[in-house]
Design a protein around this motif. Structure first.
Motif, PDB file in Angstrom:
ATOM      1  N   PRO A 170     -18.564  -4.428   0.240  1.00 18.43           N
ATOM      2  CA  PRO A 170     -18.037  -5.586  -0.505  1.00 18.43           C
ATOM      3  C   PRO A 170     -17.974  -5.370  -2.013  1.00 18.43           C
ATOM      4  CG  PRO A 170     -19.581  -6.298   1.182  1.00 18.43           C
ATOM      5  CD  PRO A 170     -19.656  -4.812   1.146  1.00 18.43           C
ATOM      6  N   PHE A 171     -19.001  -4.782  -2.590  1.00 16.46           N
ATOM      7  CA  PHE A 171     -19.009  -4.584  -4.042  1.00 16.46           C
ATOM      8  C   PHE A 171     -17.861  -3.682  -4.472  1.00 16.46           C
ATOM      9  CE2 PHE A 171     -20.468  -2.149  -7.800  1.00 16.46           C
ATOM     10  CZ  PHE A 171     -20.554  -3.201  -8.695  1.00 16.46           C
ATOM     11  N   LEU A 175     -14.514  -4.371  -6.977  1.00 17.29           N
ATOM     12  CA  LEU A 175     -14.093  -3.517  -8.087  1.00 17.29           C
ATOM     13  C   LEU A 175     -12.626  -3.115  -7.954  1.00 17.29           C
ATOM     14  CD1 LEU A 175     -17.153  -1.112  -8.572  1.00 17.29           C
ATOM     15  CD2 LEU A 175     -16.507  -3.070  -9.969  1.00 17.29           C
ATOM     16  N   VAL A 176     -12.235  -2.715  -6.740  1.00 17.45           N
ATOM     17  CA  VAL A 176     -10.849  -2.288  -6.528  1.00 17.45           C
ATOM     18  C   VAL A 176      -9.890  -3.460  -6.713  1.00 17.45           C
ATOM     19  CG1 VAL A 176      -9.228  -1.348  -4.837  1.00 17.45           C
ATOM     20  CG2 VAL A 176     -11.527  -0.401  -5.002  1.00 17.45           C
ATOM     21  N   LYS A 177     -10.236  -4.609  -6.172  1.00 21.49           N
ATOM     22  CA  LYS A 177      -9.387  -5.797  -6.319  1.00 21.49           C
ATOM     23  C   LYS A 177      -9.173  -6.131  -7.796  1.00 21.49           C
ATOM     24  CE  LYS A 177      -9.409 -10.799  -5.517  1.00 21.49           C
ATOM     25  NZ  LYS A 177      -9.520 -11.145  -6.944  1.00 21.49           N
ATOM     26  N   ILE A 217     -15.894   4.432  -7.248  1.00 22.94           N
ATOM     27  CA  ILE A 217     -16.567   4.035  -6.009  1.00 22.94           C
ATOM     28  C   ILE A 217     -16.869   5.259  -5.142  1.00 22.94           C
ATOM     29  CG2 ILE A 217     -15.499   1.761  -6.082  1.00 22.94           C
ATOM     30  CD1 ILE A 217     -13.602   2.637  -3.874  1.00 22.94           C
ATOM     31  N   ALA A 218     -16.093   6.334  -5.305  1.00 24.31           N
ATOM     32  CA  ALA A 218     -16.397   7.560  -4.565  1.00 24.31           C
ATOM     33  C   ALA A 218     -17.739   8.128  -5.006  1.00 24.31           C
ATOM     34  CB  ALA A 218     -15.283   8.589  -4.762  1.00 24.31           C
ATOM     35  N   ILE A 219     -18.025   8.070  -6.309  1.00 22.62           N
ATOM     36  CA  ILE A 219     -19.317   8.533  -6.804  1.00 22.62           C
ATOM     37  C   ILE A 219     -20.434   7.656  -6.246  1.00 22.62           C
ATOM     38  CG2 ILE A 219     -20.745   8.777  -8.860  1.00 22.62           C
ATOM     39  CD1 ILE A 219     -18.276   9.610 -10.379  1.00 22.62           C
ATOM     40  N   PHE A 220     -20.220   6.331  -6.272  1.00 19.51           N
ATOM     41  CA  PHE A 220     -21.221   5.425  -5.701  1.00 19.51           C
ATOM     42  C   PHE A 220     -21.502   5.772  -4.240  1.00 19.51           C
ATOM     43  CE2 PHE A 220     -19.826   1.829  -8.775  1.00 19.51           C
ATOM     44  CZ  PHE A 220     -20.557   2.419  -9.785  1.00 19.51           C
ATOM     45  N   GLY A 221     -20.427   5.942  -3.469  1.00 21.43           N
ATOM     46  CA  GLY A 221     -20.582   6.215  -2.046  1.00 21.43           C
ATOM     47  C   GLY A 221     -21.210   7.560  -1.767  1.00 21.43           C
ATOM     48  N   MET A 311     -15.045   0.603 -16.633  1.00 19.76           N
ATOM     49  CA  MET A 311     -14.754  -0.265 -17.774  1.00 19.76           C
ATOM     50  C   MET A 311     -13.588  -1.199 -17.487  1.00 19.76           C
ATOM     51  SD  MET A 311     -16.990   0.215 -20.080  1.00 19.76           S
ATOM     52  CE  MET A 311     -16.212  -0.592 -21.469  1.00 19.76           C
ATOM     53  N   ILE A 312     -12.507  -0.652 -16.920  1.00 26.53           N
ATOM     54  CA  ILE A 312     -11.350  -1.498 -16.623  1.00 26.53           C
ATOM     55  C   ILE A 312     -11.679  -2.480 -15.509  1.00 26.53           C
ATOM     56  CG2 ILE A 312      -8.976  -1.482 -15.756  1.00 26.53           C
ATOM     57  CD1 ILE A 312      -8.526   1.102 -17.204  1.00 26.53           C
ATOM     58  N   GLY A 313     -12.442  -2.047 -14.521  1.00 29.99           N
ATOM     59  CA  GLY A 313     -12.791  -2.929 -13.410  1.00 29.99           C
ATOM     60  C   GLY A 313     -13.723  -4.058 -13.820  1.00 29.99           C
ATOM     61  N   ALA A 314     -14.324  -3.944 -15.013  1.00 30.01           N
ATOM     62  CA  ALA A 314     -15.249  -4.972 -15.475  1.00 30.01           C
ATOM     63  C   ALA A 314     -14.591  -5.991 -16.388  1.00 30.01           C
ATOM     64  CB  ALA A 314     -16.423  -4.317 -16.206  1.00 30.01           C
ATOM     65  N   VAL A 315     -13.299  -5.870 -16.623  1.00 31.54           N
ATOM     66  CA  VAL A 315     -12.625  -6.769 -17.546  1.00 31.54           C
ATOM     67  C   VAL A 315     -12.527  -8.155 -16.962  1.00 31.54           C
ATOM     68  CG1 VAL A 315     -10.465  -7.254 -18.717  1.00 31.54           C
ATOM     69  CG2 VAL A 315     -11.353  -4.944 -18.691  1.00 31.54           C
ATOM     70  N   LYS A 316     -12.161  -8.243 -15.664  1.00 33.84           N
ATOM     71  CA  LYS A 316     -11.986  -9.548 -15.020  1.00 33.84           C
ATOM     72  C   LYS A 316     -12.890  -9.641 -13.800  1.00 33.84           C
ATOM     73  CE  LYS A 316      -7.587  -9.169 -14.274  1.00 33.84           C
ATOM     74  NZ  LYS A 316      -6.249  -9.535 -13.823  1.00 33.84           N
ATOM     75  N   GLY A 317     -13.262 -10.868 -13.441  1.00 39.61           N
ATOM     76  CA  GLY A 317     -14.145 -11.051 -12.286  1.00 39.61           C
ATOM     77  C   GLY A 317     -13.408 -11.701 -11.144  1.00 39.61           C
TER      78      GLY A 317
END
Length: 317
Positions: A170-171, A175-177, A217-221, A311-317
């Motif tokens: 889910p997390f 991020l991707v969305k 997310i590949a690094i996370f996984g 950074m870009i994925g953190a701009v909007k929630g």
């Protein structure tokens, strides 16, 4: 080539002014302190890996007594050579590599596609499905119901028990969305006008443009799969050949700690057993060094994608 001459007004040919900066004493002091701070910070981050490495190539007796601090003594590489003799270590390496590659690949593909789908307003039940993913981040049934569910699905003592449960993250979907929503919608609209469908747009436009967040997310996984061992302990108890490398390390650590406690309590330990424990300790350090190398080697190549994506994925929630 001859240097380009300046005119009397300090202008380069073509009328472009040449900029000159003069650093003040405060700027110079700040730069020096900045370099000193980040140099020390880098050394602090690197030293644990250096300390681990010098203990794997130093004399084993000196390592056992804790005499190796700053530099290696009695350099040898027998510990690395002896890894091939560790019971089922090669199989554990293959299991860890396999689950990391397959688990990360499936997770990235699923997160990218689901993240793209929940951005489409025309998708039926989009908001409900998206919120259902988010709810699972905060509530879960617990360990026993999870194990019973895995058992009923036939994922115990099964390699796919490592891969399938982690496909939906889910997390990572969030991020991707968020990242996809930052891509100009005009790109999709022009593709629709040209007759492209959702799958074509996803594979030809969204996927290539989403490389930064997908690398993130590949690094996370990959880190999560490579370092995981609790699922191996719980799900693979009946198949030791499916133990991951990290769980093998855990077994070494537990056996060494138990024998050490027995020795401290005054119990008698056979000399051959004691020697095997000492060898297991050095092997454990060596294997620990080997297990961190893949992540250390992969991360620098994905670092630029990682920073941009997070950074870009953190701009909007």
């Amino acid at each position: 080539m001859e240097p380009v001459a300046e005119n009397k007004r300090g202008l380069m040919p073509g009328g472009v002014a040449k900029r000159r900066f003069k650093l003040s004493a405060g700027d110079i002091i700040f730069s020096i302190l900045n370099y000193i701070f980040f140099t020390l910070f880098t050394l602090i981050c690197v030293f644990p890996f250096y300390y681990l490495f010098i203990n794997t190539i130093s004399d084993n007796e000196l390592v056992r007594t804790g005499q190796i601090k700053w530099y290696p003594v009695g350099i040898h590489f027998n510990n690395y050579i002896s890894l091939v003799n560790v019971n089922s270590l090669g199989t554990s390496v293959l299991v860890s590599v396999g689950r990391t590659i397959l688990g990360t690949s499936f997770m990235v593909a699923a997160s990218a596609f689901v993240g793209y789908l929940v951005t489409k307003k025309e998708m039926w039940g989009r908001r409900f499905i998206y919120r259902l993913f988010i709810v699972t981040m905060y509530f879960n049934a617990g360990l026993i119901p999870w194990y019973m569910n895995m058992s009923m699905l036939g994922l115990t003592n099964n390699f796919w028990g490592y891969v399938i449960p982690g496909i939906v993250a889910p997390f990572n979907i969030i991020l991707v969305k968020t990242y996809i929503e930052s891509i100009p919608s005009e790109l999709e609209e022009s593709a629709f006008i040209d007759g492209a469908g959702y799958l074509t747009i996803f594979t030809r436009i969204i996927w290539p443009l989403s490389k930064p967040i997908l690398a993130t997310i590949a690094i996370f996984g990959a880190v999560g799969h490579w370092n995981s061992f609790t699922d191996s302990m719980i799900l693979m108890s009946g198949k030791p050949e499916l133990y991951t490398l990290q769980y093998r390390l855990y077994i070494y650590l537990t056996s060494t700690s138990n024998l050490s406690a027995l020795m401290n309590s005054g119990g008698s330990v056979n000399t051959s057993v004691l020697n095997s424990v000492l060898n297991a300790r050095t092997v454990k350090l060596t294997v620990a060094m080997v297990t961190i190398l893949p992540i250390l080697l992969v991360y620098p190549f994905m670092q630029r994608y990682f920073i941009k994506g997070i950074m870009i994925g953190a701009v909007k929630g």
